[in-house]
Design a protein around this motif. Structure first.
Motif, PDB file in Angstrom:
ATOM      1  N   ALA A 100       0.811  -1.159  -0.195  1.00  0.00           N
ATOM      2  CA  ALA A 100      -0.054  -0.066   0.089  1.00  0.00           C
ATOM      3  C   ALA A 100       1.024   1.274   0.089  1.00  0.00           C
ATOM      4  O   ALA A 100       0.575   2.189  -0.667  1.00  0.00           O
ATOM      5  N   ARG A 101       1.937   1.274   0.827  1.00  0.00           N
ATOM      6  CA  ARG A 101       2.798   2.484   0.834  1.00  0.00           C
ATOM      7  C   ARG A 101       3.593   2.711  -0.411  1.00  0.00           C
ATOM      8  O   ARG A 101       3.708   3.934  -0.939  1.00  0.00           O
ATOM      9  N   ILE A 104       0.828   4.378  -2.805  1.00  0.00           N
ATOM     10  CA  ILE A 104       0.682   5.607  -2.762  1.00  0.00           C
ATOM     11  C   ILE A 104       1.838   6.647  -3.177  1.00  0.00           C
ATOM     12  O   ILE A 104       1.655   7.622  -3.675  1.00  0.00           O
ATOM     13  N   GLU A 105       3.082   6.013  -2.890  1.00  0.00           N
ATOM     14  CA  GLU A 105       4.069   6.698  -3.557  1.00  0.00           C
ATOM     15  C   GLU A 105       4.263   6.911  -5.089  1.00  0.00           C
ATOM     16  O   GLU A 105       4.919   7.858  -5.696  1.00  0.00           O
ATOM     17  N   GLN A 107       1.762   6.167  -7.398  1.00  0.00           N
ATOM     18  CA  GLN A 107       0.353   6.171  -8.148  1.00  0.00           C
ATOM     19  C   GLN A 107      -0.514   7.393  -7.642  1.00  0.00           C
ATOM     20  O   GLN A 107      -0.728   7.578  -6.565  1.00  0.00           O
ATOM     21  N   ILE A 206      -5.456   2.705  -6.091  1.00  0.00           N
ATOM     22  CA  ILE A 206      -5.121   3.915  -5.253  1.00  0.00           C
ATOM     23  C   ILE A 206      -6.032   4.058  -3.784  1.00  0.00           C
ATOM     24  O   ILE A 206      -5.448   4.114  -2.803  1.00  0.00           O
ATOM     25  N   ALA A 209      -5.249   1.281  -1.534  1.00  0.00           N
ATOM     26  CA  ALA A 209      -3.894   1.600  -1.017  1.00  0.00           C
ATOM     27  C   ALA A 209      -4.198   2.456   0.291  1.00  0.00           C
ATOM     28  O   ALA A 209      -3.492   2.607   1.259  1.00  0.00           O
ATOM     29  N   TRP A 210      -4.579   3.771   0.144  1.00  0.00           N
ATOM     30  CA  TRP A 210      -5.102   4.723   1.152  1.00  0.00           C
ATOM     31  C   TRP A 210      -5.760   4.112   2.280  1.00  0.00           C
ATOM     32  O   TRP A 210      -5.477   4.453   3.421  1.00  0.00           O
ATOM     33  N   ASN A 213      -3.362   1.585   4.031  1.00  0.00           N
ATOM     34  CA  ASN A 213      -2.193   2.494   4.769  1.00  0.00           C
ATOM     35  C   ASN A 213      -2.762   3.302   6.147  1.00  0.00           C
ATOM     36  O   ASN A 213      -2.085   2.958   7.212  1.00  0.00           O
ATOM     37  N   GLU A 214      -3.889   3.528   5.954  1.00  0.00           N
ATOM     38  CA  GLU A 214      -4.592   4.455   7.012  1.00  0.00           C
ATOM     39  C   GLU A 214      -4.837   3.527   8.164  1.00  0.00           C
ATOM     40  O   GLU A 214      -4.599   3.813   9.329  1.00  0.00           O
TER      41      GLU A 214
END
Length: 267
Positions: A100-101, A104-105, A107, A206, A209-210, A213-214
């Motif tokens: 996921a991280r 985010i970095e 996409q 996307i 992943a957010w 990650n959260e």
């Protein structure tokens, strides 16, 4: 007091979600039971699982067990059918949140869309737009208390276009009791849906992943799981890119056709 939690879907779906929410408040102290915003289920397979699934399906209209070995699925399905229930199963995908991280970095969201995390201040119009879009995709949103993060550790992200329309969504939530020995540190992840006119832009990846990650950053969840209908190649592809994989287990659902009618509670 007036009811503040909002439930989405058809009359039958809203009734099932409302019963699931009420039952969650009763059964939350027991690690045996799971809940992530739809209905109460069973976390582990043991000698009492089938009886409990049948009872929960009778009360709520739907229930599940999230940890059934693949080779045990056919017999469980037969037994549930004998009880007059409609069995369904989803391939269980599991993994950590490391991918996921990286997503985010690397996409970025399309420039005409805005990433928004749903919370207590999110207008009801956004939730209505989210529900309309997701339901059109065959995905039933969780109850609003979970979408807003008010009931338990949970997050929901949406993509808004310039007209304020939700065009994609993803969510993650605790589902097991923190003291559960096998899945207390594992979160449910999913509710991926994208409007047909915005597909092909990696929005599910996307937003997914957010959400993942959260949940890891805010609540400390290091493992995730989701269910995928067998043969759903698009969802399998997203899961693989998120670092999830099949590990020999399935999620078995028992639906009460009297309450739900034929078909699924959600995709």
């Amino acid at each position: 007091m007036p009811e503040t939690c909002i439930y989405f879907g058809s009359d039958a779906q809203r009734a099932i979600l409302r019963r699931g929410r009420a039952l969650r408040d009763i059964l939350a102290p027991w690690p045996r039971y799971s809940y992530y915003g739809r209905v109460v289920g069973i976390t582990s397979l043991d000698d009492e699982t089938l009886d409990d699934m049948v009872a929960l399906a009778r009360v709520q209209g739907n229930s599940s067990c999230t940890a059934v070995p693949d080779d045990a699925v056919p017999q469980m399905a037969r037994t549930l059918k004998e009880q007059g229930l409609t069995p369904l199963h989803y391939a269980k995908w599991e993994g950590d949140g490391d991918a996921a991280r990286r997503i985010i970095e690397t996409q970025a969201m399309p420039r005409d869309l805005r990433l928004v995390q749903v919370d207590a201040r999110t207008p009801g119009s956004v939730l209505e737009s989210l529900a309309d879009m997701a339901l059109d995709c065959g995905v039933l949103p969780m109850c609003s208390d979970v979408l807003r993060g008010l009931l338990q550790p949970s997050v929901c992200f949406v993509a808004l276009d310039g007209q304020g329309r939700v065009v994609s969504c993803a969510a993650s939530s605790a589902y097991a009791h923190r003291e559960h020995p096998l899945c207390g540190d594992q979160a449910w992840w999913g509710m991926l849906a994208t409007a047909p006119d915005r597909r092909g832009e990696k929005l599910a990846l996307i937003l997914g992943a957010w959400a993942m990650n959260e949940m890891a950053a805010k609540f400390g969840y290091g493992r995730f799981m989701t269910g995928v209908q067998p043969g759903n190649g698009a969802s399998e592809s997203v899961c693989a890119k998120m670092g999830l994989a099949r590990r020999g287990a399935s999620i078995v659902v028992s639906a009460d056709p009297v309450s739900l009618g034929p078909g699924n509670l959600t995709k």
